[in-house]
Design an enzyme around this catalytic site. Sequence first.
Site, PDB file in Angstrom:
ATOM      1  N   GLU A   1       4.257  -5.134 -11.817  1.00 52.83           N
ATOM      2  CA  GLU A   1       5.532  -4.549 -11.968  1.00 52.83           C
ATOM      3  C   GLU A   1       6.381  -5.444 -12.963  1.00 52.83           C
ATOM      4  O   GLU A   1       6.707  -4.616 -13.942  1.00 52.83           O
ATOM      5  CB  GLU A   1       6.271  -4.486 -10.560  1.00 52.83           C
ATOM      6  CG  GLU A   1       5.752  -3.209  -9.861  1.00 52.83           C
ATOM      7  CD  GLU A   1       6.622  -3.006  -8.593  1.00 52.83           C
ATOM      8  OE1 GLU A   1       7.113  -4.246  -7.900  1.00 52.83           O
ATOM      9  OE2 GLU A   1       6.608  -1.876  -8.005  1.00 52.83           O
TER      10      GLU A   1
ATOM     11  N   GLY B   1      12.509  -2.618  -0.350  1.00 55.34           N
ATOM     12  CA  GLY B   1      11.981  -1.569  -1.212  1.00 55.34           C
ATOM     13  C   GLY B   1      12.561  -1.355  -2.553  1.00 55.34           C
ATOM     14  O   GLY B   1      12.228  -0.713  -3.306  1.00 55.34           O
ATOM     15  N   GLU B   2      13.434  -2.212  -2.908  1.00 59.33           N
ATOM     16  CA  GLU B   2      14.102  -2.411  -4.330  1.00 59.33           C
ATOM     17  C   GLU B   2      13.588  -3.260  -5.152  1.00 59.33           C
ATOM     18  O   GLU B   2      13.857  -3.216  -6.387  1.00 59.33           O
ATOM     19  CB  GLU B   2      15.541  -2.771  -4.131  1.00 59.33           C
ATOM     20  CG  GLU B   2      16.387  -1.677  -3.384  1.00 59.33           C
ATOM     21  CD  GLU B   2      18.096  -1.924  -3.409  1.00 59.33           C
ATOM     22  OE1 GLU B   2      18.521  -0.891  -3.287  1.00 59.33           O
ATOM     23  OE2 GLU B   2      18.298  -3.055  -3.872  1.00 59.33           O
TER      24      GLU B   2
ATOM     25  N   PRO C   1      13.300 -12.497  -1.255  1.00 62.28           N
ATOM     26  CA  PRO C   1      12.220 -12.803  -0.258  1.00 62.28           C
ATOM     27  C   PRO C   1      11.442 -11.717   0.196  1.00 62.28           C
ATOM     28  O   PRO C   1      11.695 -10.637   0.150  1.00 62.28           O
ATOM     29  CB  PRO C   1      12.930 -13.264   0.734  1.00 62.28           C
ATOM     30  CG  PRO C   1      14.658 -13.616   0.430  1.00 62.28           C
ATOM     31  CD  PRO C   1      14.437 -12.616  -0.632  1.00 62.28           C
ATOM     32  N   ARG C   2      10.084 -12.268   0.387  1.00 65.25           N
ATOM     33  CA  ARG C   2       9.022 -11.217   0.761  1.00 65.25           C
ATOM     34  C   ARG C   2       9.175 -10.442   2.034  1.00 65.25           C
ATOM     35  O   ARG C   2       8.968  -9.327   2.146  1.00 65.25           O
ATOM     36  CB  ARG C   2       7.626 -12.061   0.712  1.00 65.25           C
ATOM     37  CG  ARG C   2       6.375 -11.123   1.065  1.00 65.25           C
ATOM     38  CD  ARG C   2       6.055  -9.856   0.321  1.00 65.25           C
ATOM     39  NE  ARG C   2       4.983  -9.000   0.614  1.00 65.25           N
ATOM     40  CZ  ARG C   2       4.998  -8.125   1.150  1.00 65.25           C
ATOM     41  NH1 ARG C   2       6.189  -7.655   1.775  1.00 65.25           N
ATOM     42  NH2 ARG C   2       4.076  -7.302   1.596  1.00 65.25           N
TER      43      ARG C   2
ATOM     44  N   ASN D   1       1.721  -8.989  -6.036  1.00 64.37           N
ATOM     45  CA  ASN D   1       1.338  -7.981  -7.231  1.00 64.37           C
ATOM     46  C   ASN D   1       2.280  -8.371  -8.440  1.00 64.37           C
ATOM     47  O   ASN D   1       3.576  -8.436  -8.277  1.00 64.37           O
ATOM     48  CB  ASN D   1       1.541  -6.701  -6.832  1.00 64.37           C
ATOM     49  CG  ASN D   1       1.085  -5.755  -7.850  1.00 64.37           C
ATOM     50  OD1 ASN D   1       0.726  -6.198  -8.868  1.00 64.37           O
ATOM     51  ND2 ASN D   1       1.548  -4.618  -7.882  1.00 64.37           N
TER      52      ASN D   1
ATOM     53  N   GLU E   1       0.758  -1.277  -0.058  1.00 61.17           N
ATOM     54  CA  GLU E   1      -0.053   0.024  -0.206  1.00 61.17           C
ATOM     55  C   GLU E   1       0.788   0.954  -0.112  1.00 61.17           C
ATOM     56  O   GLU E   1       0.344   2.267  -0.581  1.00 61.17           O
ATOM     57  CB  GLU E   1      -1.024   0.096   1.249  1.00 61.17           C
ATOM     58  CG  GLU E   1      -1.890  -1.298   1.115  1.00 61.17           C
ATOM     59  CD  GLU E   1      -1.602  -2.390   1.662  1.00 61.17           C
ATOM     60  OE1 GLU E   1      -2.415  -3.438   1.346  1.00 61.17           O
ATOM     61  OE2 GLU E   1      -0.456  -2.533   2.233  1.00 61.17           O
TER      62      GLU E   1
END
Length: 427
Positions: free
Chosen positions: A342, A314-315, A270-271, A339, A61
Amino acid sequence: MPYLLDLLYLLLLVLTAPYWLWQAWSKGKYRSGWGEKLFGRAPVRSGDGICLWFHAVSVGEVNLLAPLLARLAQRHPDWTCVVSTTTVTGMELARRKYPGLTVFYCPLDFSWAVAAAVRRIRPDVLVLAELELWPNLIRAARRGGAAVAVINGRLSEKSYRGYARARWFFARLLRQIDRIAVQDAGYRARFEALGAPAERLVITGSMKYDGAQTDRNNPQSRRLAALAGFADDDAVFLAGSTQAPEEEIALDVFRRLHPRFPRLRLVIVPRHAERFDAVARLLDESGLAWQRRSRLEEEGPRPEARILLVDTIGELGAWWGTAAVAFVGGSMGSRGGQNMIEPAAYGAAVCFGPNTRNFRDIVTSLLEAQAAEVVADGAALHAFVERCLTNPDYAAQLGRNARQLVLGQQGATARTLAILEALVSTG
């Protein structure tokens, strides 16, 4: 009603306290922001101008808001935007991504905490990303004179069935929301069936398409590719937002294909940050040469290391821009997918597992456009990557279809911005 909710929340907090304490002690989670969470000690906003409070639960989000916040800054530089989030990773990303904005932990939905936060922030509009129906927060915002909006709204069939068991409660709550901007007609129908007034529902499309970068030559992706030592003829297979056992599956695919395709590179993202070390141990046990992303600046790329573990937050969005073949994780386990827009926007050859319930609409669009493939298991993933490597025309066509789909879906951010501007002007 607020006090009954407070009692219910307190009971749940006491019953689940051992879990939160264990997570804090063993993984370092949930240790920060308790003043903001329990007592609503959000930063005190100065000035009396227009203020929009955006609540973004976590990383997804937070990223979603980027194009909307950028347009707001351009069109209304005198408005103040603040961002709240719930998770540690969401907070870390929001502070890096929006250094000029006030970022804070959203209060838990206790009546005293949300009331205190509203008094401190004094928002004109409370903007909830996707679906965050917290009754006391919504009530406190309205009592403080703010309009309330849900943007990029989605309501899965599973969530709908759960909410429908207490339709009397959620119908009353939904009537307190001034605008619900939903991604498609299916979501609109579920919100309306749950009790949302039809005249407050607006189909805007998904803002996730707008935030997608479509240029592989963007500076951040090029910088990361150079940092990792990727050559122009390297074929990068990127497994992103993974959970166990997806890293092991991707590693097995690489191990089997690399002898035949020596230009193949594997990137694993990894998430969750707390799994970085576990994946590192898996790579150590493989006997293959690999590197950590966090050490590339210090060590430089090692030519023999054809595997990269991205252990930073964040990359991922920029790393997708380096991928020729993309596997979107969280789709072979129980999470329900991540998602996939991207990598599709970059024109990568995209695949994902069969468990993508959280992204059914996007998956349907990709599959109908012949812009992605579903891989049921490790054998299917191996076959997909092998086909992309042996048949570049197939991979290229899949990527072109994906990129074209994303470009054709963009525009939701502008429609959402118009809704928020209307709420401000009528507030």
